[in-house]
Design a protein around this motif. Sequence first.
Motif, PDB file in Angstrom:
ATOM      1  N   VAL A 126       0.853  -1.188   0.000  1.00  0.00           N
ATOM      2  CA  VAL A 126       0.000   0.000   0.000  1.00  0.00           C
ATOM      3  C   VAL A 126       0.885   1.232   0.000  1.00  0.00           C
ATOM      4  N   TYR A 127       0.664   2.096  -0.974  1.00  0.00           N
ATOM      5  CA  TYR A 127       1.433   3.336  -1.068  1.00  0.00           C
ATOM      6  C   TYR A 127       0.477   4.469  -1.413  1.00  0.00           C
ATOM      7  N   ASP A 128       0.527   5.554  -0.635  1.00  0.00           N
ATOM      8  CA  ASP A 128      -0.421   6.668  -0.793  1.00  0.00           C
ATOM      9  C   ASP A 128      -1.857   6.171  -0.797  1.00  0.00           C
ATOM     10  N   ASP A 129      -2.128   5.232   0.117  1.00  0.00           N
ATOM     11  CA  ASP A 129      -3.467   4.666   0.324  1.00  0.00           C
ATOM     12  C   ASP A 129      -3.978   3.840  -0.852  1.00  0.00           C
ATOM     13  N   LEU A 170      10.440  -4.426   1.128  1.00  0.00           N
ATOM     14  CA  LEU A 170       9.381  -5.090   0.355  1.00  0.00           C
ATOM     15  C   LEU A 170       8.256  -5.614   1.249  1.00  0.00           C
ATOM     16  N   ARG A 171       8.120  -5.059   2.441  1.00  0.00           N
ATOM     17  CA  ARG A 171       7.107  -5.541   3.382  1.00  0.00           C
ATOM     18  C   ARG A 171       5.696  -5.423   2.790  1.00  0.00           C
ATOM     19  N   SER A 172       4.881  -6.370   3.186  1.00  0.00           N
ATOM     20  CA  SER A 172       3.528  -6.500   2.651  1.00  0.00           C
ATOM     21  C   SER A 172       2.491  -6.005   3.645  1.00  0.00           C
ATOM     22  N   SER A 173       1.341  -5.613   3.115  1.00  0.00           N
ATOM     23  CA  SER A 173       0.223  -5.246   3.988  1.00  0.00           C
ATOM     24  C   SER A 173      -0.659  -6.464   4.274  1.00  0.00           C
ATOM     25  N   THR A 174      -0.299  -7.615   3.701  1.00  0.00           N
ATOM     26  CA  THR A 174      -1.008  -8.858   3.987  1.00  0.00           C
ATOM     27  C   THR A 174      -0.055  -9.815   4.692  1.00  0.00           C
ATOM     28  N   THR A 175      -0.548 -11.014   4.966  1.00  0.00           N
ATOM     29  CA  THR A 175       0.296 -12.013   5.628  1.00  0.00           C
ATOM     30  C   THR A 175       1.248 -12.690   4.658  1.00  0.00           C
ATOM     31  N   THR A 176       1.122 -12.404   3.377  1.00  0.00           N
ATOM     32  CA  THR A 176       1.983 -13.018   2.361  1.00  0.00           C
ATOM     33  C   THR A 176       3.159 -12.102   2.050  1.00  0.00           C
ATOM     34  N   GLU A 177       4.362 -12.584   2.300  1.00  0.00           N
ATOM     35  CA  GLU A 177       5.565 -11.822   1.987  1.00  0.00           C
ATOM     36  C   GLU A 177       6.029 -12.154   0.568  1.00  0.00           C
ATOM     37  N   VAL A 178       6.822 -11.277  -0.014  1.00  0.00           N
ATOM     38  CA  VAL A 178       7.361 -11.532  -1.344  1.00  0.00           C
ATOM     39  C   VAL A 178       8.276 -12.750  -1.284  1.00  0.00           C
TER      40      VAL A 178
END
Length: 373
Positions: A126-129, A170-178
């Motif tokens: 998520v970037y700039d909402d 590269l952190r994610s806003s979900t539980t799934t990481e890259v």
Amino acid sequence: MKSLSVNLFVALRSYHKINKISLYNFSFFPNNKRFFTMNEVLTPRDSGEFIASKASHVKIIPDGIQKLASAVEEALEAGSISIRGFAESPVHPKPNDPECLDALLVMDALNFSFWTPDNQPKWTVVYDDVPYTGYFALCAALVRAKKEGVDVWRPEVYSKLTEQQLKEILRSSTTTEVPLIKERCQCLQEVGNVLTTKFSGSFSNLIKQAEESAVNLLNLIVSSFPCFRDEATYKGQKVAIYKRAQILVADVWSCFEGQGQGRLKDIDQITMFADYRVPQMLVYYGCLEYSPQLQEKIAKGVDLPPGSEEEVEIRGCSIAVVDRAYQLLVTSERTHNRMVNPVLIDQWLWTERRRIADAVEHLGYHKTRTIFY
């Protein structure tokens, strides 16, 4: 008016005269072959035709190529295929940014393996909402890091990043990481070190050595950076797909709209970028047909090993399909005065796939964990 039903051999012969390429190894011209030495690494275009001529798990459907070419014709006439559509995303580099070229190199050094196992949430940034997934999530994560004070476009910085630091970027806003964080870190370190030692820390210096040739630029990239060297051995023959290397060449050309640092006079020698999503679109248009065994693996989400016959055939036949559609387009009176090449066809297919995602998702796509796409 001359239409896309023009005899395919006439189309290929015309394309040969225009572009001075060889006509060989087309699967529906079995007597028109070229013989290669087995230690020769074929170009992506030659690799596509070699693979298509011997494929047993993937079949190319000529009627589907006609359908695809007709769809591209319509998109060209509607203005939905254009070099100007490249930088529309707010998280993508812009040509007026002095660090644009270095940003493109970093992004394409990390541009691979975004797919998520079935029934898991997607890796999302998520970037700039605004939530982004896939390649645009990568762009958003790097732009976010830059805004947070990490100078991610400088090779002396990203060549020293640790896995943990990159994981934070590269952190994610979900539980799934890259996925493949170790490999991504290694790619960045390699690219940063080579750029610093051989090109004075500037991707622009490498581009200048290409002397306005897309082929030269491609060769410089794959010879300088091993992590871009996307090759395999198929039926005893060395083949090159070069998805990420070719997309980097195309990104330079597209971002600068073929002018200035993006002037590459032979951009039509670059093929489509064989990944996992564009082949899905080629199945959708009826260009590719998989064997029942391969289709079952795709439906079940079975990982195809990198370099396996099935995986190489999907990618190689995809290159051949887009090239053949392009060869039809360059002989069509409706499109011969319009800008079209395999790069633009690929970009349109990739964008169109995102637009009609719900309509194609039931087809599935092959899954391979690799740094090459």
